[in-house]
Enzyme design. Structure first.
Site, mmCIF file in Angstrom:
data_model
loop_
_atom_site.group_PDB
_atom_site.id
_atom_site.type_symbol
_atom_site.label_atom_id
_atom_site.label_comp_id
_atom_site.label_asym_id
_atom_site.label_seq_id
_atom_site.Cartn_x
_atom_site.Cartn_y
_atom_site.Cartn_z
ATOM 1 N N GLY A 247 0.823 -1.204 0.000
ATOM 2 C CA GLY A 247 0.000 0.000 0.000
ATOM 3 C C GLY A 247 0.850 1.244 0.000
ATOM 4 O O GLY A 247 2.067 1.181 0.201
ATOM 5 N N PRO A 248 0.240 2.391 -0.221
ATOM 6 C CA PRO A 248 0.987 3.658 -0.266
ATOM 7 C C PRO A 248 1.555 4.006 1.105
ATOM 8 O O PRO A 248 1.171 3.423 2.125
ATOM 9 C CB PRO A 248 -0.064 4.674 -0.718
ATOM 10 N N PRO A 249 2.488 4.964 1.144
ATOM 11 C CA PRO A 249 3.098 5.348 2.426
ATOM 12 C C PRO A 249 2.059 5.935 3.381
ATOM 13 O O PRO A 249 1.135 6.635 2.973
ATOM 14 C CB PRO A 249 4.135 6.417 2.024
ATOM 15 N N GLY A 250 2.230 5.639 4.666
ATOM 16 C CA GLY A 250 1.424 6.279 5.695
ATOM 17 C C GLY A 250 0.087 5.647 5.982
ATOM 18 O O GLY A 250 -0.717 6.231 6.707
ATOM 19 N N VAL A 251 -0.197 4.432 5.440
ATOM 20 C CA VAL A 251 -1.496 3.818 5.697
ATOM 21 C C VAL A 251 -1.455 2.878 6.898
ATOM 22 O O VAL A 251 -2.459 2.256 7.248
ATOM 23 C CB VAL A 251 -2.021 3.057 4.452
ATOM 24 N N GLY A 252 -0.275 2.729 7.528
ATOM 25 C CA GLY A 252 -0.206 1.963 8.772
ATOM 26 C C GLY A 252 0.306 0.546 8.629
ATOM 27 O O GLY A 252 -0.040 -0.309 9.452
ATOM 28 N N LYS A 253 1.118 0.269 7.623
ATOM 29 C CA LYS A 253 1.612 -1.103 7.421
ATOM 30 C C LYS A 253 2.520 -1.540 8.572
ATOM 31 O O LYS A 253 2.364 -2.626 9.134
ATOM 32 C CB LYS A 253 2.370 -1.179 6.086
ATOM 33 N N SER B 122 -5.061 2.919 -18.368
ATOM 34 C CA SER B 122 -6.445 3.101 -17.929
ATOM 35 C C SER B 122 -7.090 4.379 -18.458
ATOM 36 O O SER B 122 -8.274 4.603 -18.230
ATOM 37 C CB SER B 122 -6.519 3.080 -16.398
ATOM 38 N N LYS C 275 -9.581 5.286 -7.217
ATOM 39 C CA LYS C 275 -10.143 6.153 -8.256
ATOM 40 C C LYS C 275 -11.552 6.609 -7.894
ATOM 41 O O LYS C 275 -11.905 7.783 -8.069
ATOM 42 C CB LYS C 275 -10.143 5.412 -9.594
#
Length: 806
Positions: free
Chosen positions: A356-362, A686, A729
């Site tokens: 996932g993208p940075p900062g989502v809590g991984k 896309s 999106k």
């Protein structure tokens, strides 16, 4: 270039061949002149300007050398003193002035006269020359210290000169070189080249002196070594006896530790054999240190110690809900894992990969998993790792060898069943030292990692009970074989509602605590947090949001401290941070949304895009002009996106009659396709249906609906293919108040992942062909019958614009 030839000069001087010595410029040298031609040349020089040309002859044994037996490069010297000895010889003291090269030699009155050419060089000062001069000075100081034939103070004083040429000549004259080597140095006219050659010679001479000193020291040490070892061993025995320790107490202690460590049979045999080797070695030897370190590592790694695992699902759910908001799929997966652990006694270790993208809590999610299961938590950062030995360790044959990071993390955890987080697994690279991702294949394979072999330990170690959690921002940089060994769980960006809840529950209390604020001093309204999310951050996670909340808290803290400084009796005032005073505290908004079209426009279509920090909208514009069939793309589009534009154009050409266009419309027009925000690189397939819609609108003159957005890949036959990043999106469209979306039909399976509140508010059109897209996206239907072949697309576009104006 550090030097350049300044000028040259020609002189005619008496020439004296000399033997067994090379005279350098700036060098004072005494010698005795005895040969008749040399005496006549000296007398001639004394009668004139006292200048003489001195050149070394090839062979010292030749008494009467011919001109071709004398080196062509010598030194012009001043005769400082001369003294006639009783035996008829003359003792002279000369000082070298400058090097010169023989142009011609004639014999006159029983001695040689030479026409010589001197050269003058202009030296350009600079960092490179300063570095070279400093290096030569340091090397010569080292040489003087090692040499027993030179006086240190005298030599150091002699080389304190600014001119590189003079420094090179002074050092060269005092080196213990052969006549040939000194002559080689004399023949280098360029001062910088000469100084460079002197540095090389100094390196060689210092190495020779070091070798001589080493040999002398080695001979002396070998004579003393046996006596020294015997003395030290006897002293150690006496000290141990005085302290009441037996000689073998340390060995016995190690043996007990090995027996009680719970090692595998292979590891126990290896440790016992190494212990026997250690016992037979001298305690002070280097080999004993290596063996002792090896045994220490074998004993430090947990072989049987395990953490008692918490398998209470209710407690685990409580921990996960307390630490994280949302992320329901991940929480369900963790609870499933714990449920299996309750039923199966010895299940295989799980290997998850959070993408996932940075900062989502991984990373914080991994810590929560460890807390929920009661396991130890260790984190290994793999970002920038490019050496296979970082994973597997170095073999013991290398000096300073250590186990790899996997074994080091196991030692750090102290148990054989920790939660091990492999952070930034997508940031690994490889070079000549190996590929660390290949080494991880064994670590992350449940069928193999029970017998993982570290190069340093060289015994099998069981990693099957470790709960591995890898984190990554993207998957395409992870090798497919490594991806296959992990269960990939995607963490998409948070919705604005989720960010708002996270800020209220976690971020605001955390930042208030860190800045020393209480609930009586500051209050954040929902409007303020919404303003921070929309105007001051642009991310999928909440890292920057936390940073901005902290920024607000610090400003409030400073205002409170300033107020107390002015009036010690002042009571605390509650600061309410709202949407109205947010700009006053943090300044103007950092981000603004791309302005959407407020009315239907020809050739302007709203698309949806995915980035590593979440979703965004992307307007695509097309314009038609007279030309010769050229399709021009701008906006920093990548190769895939440019190919999508070509595919879209081919579709429009294939549907020319159905779109009311002449078959050969493309021969007379150019189409310019532009995607705004041109400084930002864009790529991916896309945007295919968005591009095709813009081109069709521009050619037919029919405006595109501004209240609708779309995403999907296009083929040249007009098929609409599925895309990725659907959740991000749709969240971007929702954020921009666009509630009608065109999606590929094959993406219907991804709709359950969309938050229910967003899905209910949106009208989603699932399409499988481009014809369906145009029916939905264009303001009105395309005329059923094709227009007259004489009508050009440029005229059609103008007509459409006039209709909109009216």
């Amino acid at each position: 270039m550090l030097t350049s030839k300044d000028r040259s000069d020609t002189k005619r001087l008496p020439m004296m061949p000399i033997r067994d010595v090379v005279i350098f410029p700036y060098m004072m040298t005494p010698f005795v002149v005895g040969r008749e031609p040399s005496v006549r040349a000296l007398e001639e020089a004394l009668a004139g300007e006292k200048k003489i040309f001195l050149a070394t002859q090839h062979y010292a044994s030749v008494d009467d050398p011919r001109p071709d037996e004398i080196y062509s490069v010598g030194t012009v010297a001043n005769i400082v003193q001369s003294l006639k000895l009783p035996d008829g010889n003359i003792k002279v003291l000369v000082e070298g002035v400058e090097r010169a090269k023989v142009v011609s030699v004639t014999e006159d009155e029983g001695f040689f006269r030479a026409v010589v050419k001197t050269f003058s060089y202009k030296v350009e000062n600079g960092p490179q020359l300063e570095a070279l001069t400093s290096r030569v000075t340091q090397l010569f100081e080292q040489y003087v210290k090692l040499s027993q034939n030179l006086n240190y103070e005298t030599m150091i004083a002699a080389i304190r000169v600014d001119e590189p040429g003079k420094l090179a000549d002074t050092v060269g004259a005092n080196l213990q070189l052969t006549i040939e080597e000194k002559q080689e140095l004399l023949e280098i006219f360029d001062p910088v080249d000469r100084l460079t050659r002197v540095a090389e010679m100094l390196d060689i001479e210092i190495e020779k002196l070091n070798v001589d000193r080493t040999i002398q020291g080695r001979v002396k040490r070998q004579m003393e070594k046996a006596q020294k070892e015997y003395y030290l061993n006897e002293k150690i025995k006496a000290i141990q006896k005085e302290l009441g320790r037996g000689e073998k107490s340390e060995i016995d202690e190690l043996k007990k530790k090995i027996d009680s460590a719970g090692m595998t049979k292979d590891a126990h045999e290896k440790a016992t054999a190494e212990l026997k080797r250690l016992e037979s070695m001298p305690p002070m030897s280097a080999e004993s240190t290596v063996s002792r370190n090896y045994l220490d590592w074998l004993l430090a790694v947990p072989w049987k110690k395990k953490t008692k695992e918490i398998r209470d699902l209710k407690y685990a759910r409580q921990v996960l809900e307390t630490d994280h908001y949302g992320l329901e799929k991940i929480k369900e997966r963790i609870l499933e894992f714990l449920a299996v652990r309750r039923r199966v006694k010895n299940p295989k270790g799980s290997i998850l990969c959070f993408v996932g993208p940075p900062g989502v809590g991984k990373t914080s999610l991994g810590m929560s998993i460890a807390k929920a299961t009661g396991r130890k938590f260790v984190r290994l950062s793999l970002g920038g790792v490019r050496d296979e030995a970082e994973i597997r360790g170095h073999r013991r044959t290398y000096i300073g060898a250590l186990p790899g990071q996997i074994i080091q993390m196991m030692k750090k955890s102290g148990t054989k069943n920790p939660v091990m987080m492999l952070d930034e697994i997508d940031k690994m690279s490889m070079d000549f030292r190996g590929d660390p991702s290949a080494a991880l294949l064994e670590v992350l394979d449940p069928e193999q990692n029970y017998m993982f072999v570290d190069h340093y330990l060289d015994v099998e170690y069981d990693l099957s009970q470790v709960f591995f959690i890898a984190t990554a921002n993207v998957l395409h940089t992870i090798p497919p074989a490594l991806q296959d060994r992990m269960e990939v769980i995607r963490l998409s960006g948070y919705t604005e509602l989720e960010k708002l809840e996270i800020a209220k529950r976690f971020l605001v209390p955390k930042q208030m605590e860190q800045t020393g604020l209480s609930a009586e001093e500051v209050e954040f309204s929902d409007g303020a947090l919404q303003g921070l999310i929309q105007g001051y951050t642009r991310e999928a996670g909440v890292r920057n949001l936390e940073r901005e909340i902290g920024n607000v808290c610090r400003k409030v803290t400073r205002a409170a401290v300033d107020r107390i400084s002015e009036d010690a009796k002042a009571k605390p005032e509650k600061k309410t941070v709202g949407s109205g005073n947010l700009a006053e505290i943090l300044g103007p908004q950092k981000f603004r949304d791309l302005e959407l079209e407020k009315k239907n426009e020809i050739g302007a279509t709203t698309g949806l895009a995915w980035t590593e920090v979440g979703g965004s909208i992307l307007t695509t514009e097309a314009a038609v002009m007279e030309g010769r069939g050229k399709l021009q793309t701008t906006g920093k589009l990548g190769d895939v996106m440019q190919e999508s534009a070509q595919a879209a154009m081919s579709y429009v050409r294939s549907r020319a009659q159905l779109l009311g266009l002449p078959r050969d419309f493309y021969r007379n027009v150019d189409i310019h396709l532009h995607v705004p925000e041109g400084a930002i690189p864009k790529d991916g397939p896309s945007a295919g249906i968005t591009i095709a819609t813009s081109i069709a609108s521009a050619l037919t003159g029919i405006p595109v609906r501004c209240d609708l957005a779309m995403t999907g890949e296009i083929t040249v036959r007009g098929r609409v293919l599925p895309i990725g990043g659907l959740k991000e999106k749709l969240m971007a469209a929702h954020r921009h108040a666009i509630y009608e979306i065109i999606l590929p039909k094959d993406n219907e399976k991804d709709l359950p992942d969309i938050p229910e509140n967003i899905r209910k508010e949106m009208k989603l059109h699932l399409v499988s062909s481009m014809d369906e897209v145009l029916k939905l996206a264009l303001e009105r239907e395309i005329p059923a019958l094709p227009l007259a072949a004489t009508t050009s697309p440029v005229e059609m576009t103008r007509t459409g614009e006039e209709e909109i104006t009216h």
